[in-house]
Design a protein around this motif. Structure first.
Motif, PDB file in Angstrom:
ATOM      1  N   UNK A  84       0.796  -1.133   0.022  1.00  0.00           N
ATOM      2  CA  UNK A  84       0.061   0.101  -0.010  1.00  0.00           C
ATOM      3  C   UNK A  84       0.790   1.244  -0.088  1.00  0.00           C
ATOM      4  N   UNK A  85       2.090   1.044   0.083  1.00  0.00           N
ATOM      5  CA  UNK A  85       2.952   1.959   0.299  1.00  0.00           C
ATOM      6  C   UNK A  85       3.129   2.991   1.305  1.00  0.00           C
ATOM      7  N   UNK A  86       2.142   3.272   2.103  1.00  0.00           N
ATOM      8  CA  UNK A  86       2.025   4.163   3.184  1.00  0.00           C
ATOM      9  C   UNK A  86       1.326   3.393   4.135  1.00  0.00           C
ATOM     10  N   UNK A  87       1.218   4.167   5.447  1.00  0.00           N
ATOM     11  CA  UNK A  87       0.634   3.554   6.476  1.00  0.00           C
ATOM     12  C   UNK A  87      -1.038   4.052   6.763  1.00  0.00           C
ATOM     13  N   UNK A  88      -1.361   4.892   5.796  1.00  0.00           N
ATOM     14  CA  UNK A  88      -2.809   5.462   5.728  1.00  0.00           C
ATOM     15  C   UNK A  88      -3.269   5.718   4.549  1.00  0.00           C
ATOM     16  N   UNK A  89      -4.314   5.191   4.097  1.00  0.00           N
ATOM     17  CA  UNK A  89      -4.725   5.235   2.881  1.00  0.00           C
ATOM     18  C   UNK A  89      -5.117   6.811   2.328  1.00  0.00           C
ATOM     19  N   UNK A  90      -5.393   7.877   3.337  1.00  0.00           N
ATOM     20  CA  UNK A  90      -5.881   9.043   3.176  1.00  0.00           C
ATOM     21  C   UNK A  90      -4.321   9.741   2.755  1.00  0.00           C
ATOM     22  N   UNK A  91      -3.045   9.272   3.015  1.00  0.00           N
ATOM     23  CA  UNK A  91      -1.868   9.903   2.751  1.00  0.00           C
ATOM     24  C   UNK A  91      -1.152   9.096   1.534  1.00  0.00           C
ATOM     25  N   UNK A 137      -4.259  14.866   8.140  1.00  0.00           N
ATOM     26  CA  UNK A 137      -5.542  14.093   8.177  1.00  0.00           C
ATOM     27  C   UNK A 137      -6.432  14.472   9.848  1.00  0.00           C
ATOM     28  N   UNK A 190       0.796  16.509   6.137  1.00  0.00           N
ATOM     29  CA  UNK A 190      -0.202  15.792   5.296  1.00  0.00           C
ATOM     30  C   UNK A 190       0.718  14.755   4.467  1.00  0.00           C
ATOM     31  N   UNK A 209       4.047  12.297   3.861  1.00  0.00           N
ATOM     32  CA  UNK A 209       4.418  11.127   4.649  1.00  0.00           C
ATOM     33  C   UNK A 209       6.020  11.313   5.142  1.00  0.00           C
ATOM     34  N   UNK A 268       9.985   6.172   7.468  1.00  0.00           N
ATOM     35  CA  UNK A 268       9.359   4.777   7.530  1.00  0.00           C
ATOM     36  C   UNK A 268       9.862   3.923   6.396  1.00  0.00           C
ATOM     37  N   UNK A 326       5.039  -3.325   7.598  1.00  0.00           N
ATOM     38  CA  UNK A 326       3.963  -2.324   7.862  1.00  0.00           C
ATOM     39  C   UNK A 326       4.054  -1.926   9.376  1.00  0.00           C
ATOM     40  N   UNK A 346      -3.141  -5.600   1.276  1.00  0.00           N
ATOM     41  CA  UNK A 346      -3.810  -4.679   0.199  1.00  0.00           C
ATOM     42  C   UNK A 346      -5.225  -5.149  -0.144  1.00  0.00           C
ATOM     43  N   UNK A 400      -5.282   0.873   8.191  1.00  0.00           N
ATOM     44  CA  UNK A 400      -4.929   2.256   8.120  1.00  0.00           C
ATOM     45  C   UNK A 400      -5.227   2.917   9.312  1.00  0.00           C
ATOM     46  N   UNK A 401      -4.323   3.891   9.928  1.00  0.00           N
ATOM     47  CA  UNK A 401      -4.563   4.726  11.044  1.00  0.00           C
ATOM     48  C   UNK A 401      -3.826   6.054  11.016  1.00  0.00           C
ATOM     49  N   UNK A 427      -0.465   6.076  12.806  1.00  0.00           N
ATOM     50  CA  UNK A 427       0.728   5.381  12.248  1.00  0.00           C
ATOM     51  C   UNK A 427       1.795   5.876  11.241  1.00  0.00           C
ATOM     52  N   UNK A 428       1.310   7.404  11.140  1.00  0.00           N
ATOM     53  CA  UNK A 428       2.131   8.167   9.947  1.00  0.00           C
ATOM     54  C   UNK A 428       3.181   9.069  10.585  1.00  0.00           C
TER      55      UNK A 428
END
Lengths: 442, 442
Positions: free
Chosen positions: A24-31, A69, B96, B98, B102, B120, B295, B300-301, B304-305
């Protein structure tokens, strides 16, 4: 503001690598960069301060999108919060003994929400919602949950999609319940916000089996007259625990949960995001009779005991209250909404604008929306703005920022309007169209 | 070292208040004062540095117990880790966009564990184990889990106790599954560490329905010859995901997971505690084919970012490797175990000593063990030590500390031995007997 030349830069190169290392590339869908501007979004930051962000190539942007977010109500790297955290680090963030600040934070949250008596802490929003639901189930001895809206990644919630695509009409359509045990099917029953008839039908069918009713007290729109009141009365009558998810709505229009504005108190309320201003922190507060059920089950984790989280939350909440940050957020939201409206009128676009003021959102009324919004984001990035179809207000957003932003919005709306007229939207895009929700990355 | 006068002090007064505001009083069972010395334990810290801790009254102690529940392998407030974190704070902990660190951390973890391809991240151990199990279930399309040992507070795990008291023989007897949905019954099947026959019986009954086999690669004792190998082969044959929980065992006897010592690779491994040295951080690493299943579901949280977690982990792991911290931890453990043995012989106590060297534990062979250990802890606290029947080694534990500690242990073993002989154990206690596991607080 430096202008983006269209060079995809280090950020995109690092993201390409990240996708081979991180599913998924990141830890958060929205990022995910694909949620904004595939193959062009800067993806990573080197520095963030106030309302400004620098990417890995040193380009500076004004952040006028979801602003971490929604995690940084005070702005990025707020000096007062950071100062408090530095103190916590100097005195040690972890020990075999407990951090006294967690007791202070419990007191402050209860002071802000006089209906509540007790608090428990975690570090993430999805996590703290799972704690709230565990407590509700333990308190009632029941398993079923009536819910409205989005509440995170954990099993209890995604179980809603096991039977049908119940989440389809909620925040993120198509959230996949893969990996959620099938035994959780028929535990989750959705109702739409402000649809009291639908809520009544859920209650009719599952009434006395409901452990909890879980919802945000407010979504894009506020509650219709009597809506929250009837839910509150129903929960009490059924002996179900009313849980307000304030992870996103908290600390926006007042210091604490938005429910205080509506005069309806839940049995439990959960906070995260805004309460830590960028440091992981989450809390569930509640009435004593319900919260005590936490003692009949096992809810315990080592990193819930570190010191930075409560110290950051205390500093954030106190500053939020002392500086009347909520009033600032509301004013920013109103200015932005009015600016969007004006810019749309000037450029001939038709907008639908919604969201509470500090969480403002617009929807361009047209076909191929995703492509159109992608073009808007590309045009804004070219002008030095991280932007999307929403703006989460921050205390760091100053009038001069908003003026610059709304100037760029007017120019970008104009780009979009002309492209729509000339049928050149896709042609003007220098990369793929943005993703709009949950989507697998190759 | 200042001596404790028996005054229960500010810490106990604050804890009394905490219990009215926080169900259970703390966020972690293992940090409840009742788990050490009810009504006398200092409960809260004002400062922690190296191996020393100061309570709210400014009394100084040497920490010779679970040392932040194993979260601070380098010692409290390690200067190198803190320096890296200060850099992260200066450049902004959230944006906003990343945090590039990470990706760096994913690379480092994979470098340390060449069998793994992807990572992850989360912020807490219980949380990251829930992610690992979700990924395993998503990858296999199955729900059932064979498990051994303790793996946190979340539903997937506590479900084991829904049907029977399956956890009874595992780490925390009597973990209450109150609030865990009944639909999760019959998803969890326990086997005892090194009991290959029991493992075979679980496989015989549930074989091809197993999504995962979840275990610590090592518990108080190491693996019997062939034990891990047979589990590995069985998992591969069944198409089940082998998950090693390295939350406690990681970063003790080498830099990374203890499984590397045993030459058996899992499909997924989870880390927390030691990897962040007191800053919330957790990771799951795994083979590409399994990790990619993340995937197909939604994990997602927002928090975590943030940047502090990966930055702290990078600094912790690099120092751990560069300074050969594992070797130090092993030496501390060996010295302590030998010292316990010697002190027991000198004072006439019979001890059973176990645990891997960095996570050493003793058991006094006698009746009324809880009261006897309470007397030991009281005697050690009087001498300026936070102590219990275990010592988690830290890089901050220096030879002089161990000498002081073992001197105090010898004196305290003598107090205990004489009290046992004279039947005065309970009489010598200035407060109640310690709790030994999950116990409701009034």
């Amino acid at each position: 503001m430096s202008s983006n030349t269209g060079d995809t830069g280090r950020g995109q190169r690092l993201y390409k690598k990240a996708r081979t290392l991180i599913p998924g590339g990141t830890q958060l869908l929205s990022k995910r960069p694909e949620m904004f501007l595939p193959e062009q979004w800067p993806a990573y930051y080197s520095r963030a301060k106030g309302a400004e962000v620098w990417d890995l190539d040193g380009r500076r942007y004004l952040d006028t999108t979801h602003f971490g977010v929604g995690a940084c109500v005070l702005g990025f790297a707020d000096e007062d919060v950071d100062q408090a955290v530095l103190g916590a680090i100097q005195s040690g963030t972890m020990s075999t003994l407990n951090a006294p600040e967690e007791v202070e934070l419990a007191e402050l949250l209860i002071e802000l929400h006089p209906w509540a008596d007790m608090a428990r802490f975690a570090r993430c929003g999805g996590e703290v919602m799972a704690i709230a639901v565990r407590i509700a189930r333990a308190a009632t001895g029941r398993d079923k949950v009536a819910f409205c809206g989005y509440h995170g990644w954990q099993d209890w919630y995604l179980a809603a999609n096991l039977a049908t695509d119940a989440l389809g009409n909620h925040l993120l359509s198509g959230l996949e319940p893969a990996g959620v045990p099938r035994g959780l099917a028929n535990t989750m029953f959705p109702f739409m916000y402000n649809d009291i008839e639908q809520f009544r039908r859920v209650v009719e069918t599952h009434g006395k089996e409901l452990a909890a009713i879980v919802m945000e007290p407010c979504r894009a729109e506020g509650p219709a007259p009597g809506f929250l009141e009837e839910i509150r009365e129903t929960a009490s009558r059924l002996g179900a625990v009313l849980i307000f998810d304030e992870v996103t709505t908290g600390f926006r229009v007042l210091t604490g949960g938005i429910h205080r504005k509506f005069g309806v108190d839940p049995d439990l309320a959960a906070f995260a995001k805004g309460m830590g201003n960028g440091y992981p922190m989450a809390a569930v507060i509640g009435k004593r009779a319900v919260m005590e059920a936490a003692q009949s089950t096992f809810i315990s984790s080592t990193y819930w005991t570190e010191r930075v989280g409560p110290v950051a939350a205390l500093a954030t909440i106190r500053k939020h209250r002392d500086k009347n940050v909520a009033e600032h957020l509301i004013q920013v939201g109103r200015t932005v909404k009015a600016g969007w409206k004006r810019a749309a009128e000037q450029t001939g676009l038709t907008l639908h604008i919604d969201g509470i003021d500090p969480l403002a959102h617009f929807d361009i009324q047209c076909e191929h929306k995703a492509a159109v919004v992608t073009l808007f984001i590309q045009s804004m990035l070219d002008r030095g703005f991280l932007a999307s179809a929403q703006l989460y207000a921050s205390y760091a957003h100053q009038p001069a920022h908003l003026e610059q932003y709304l100037g760029a919005v007017t120019e970008s709306f104009d780009v979009v309007a002309r492209a729509l007229e000339e049928g050149t939207v896709e042609k003007l895009l220098r990369g793929p169209v943005k993703h709009s929700g949950f989507q697998r990355l190759a």
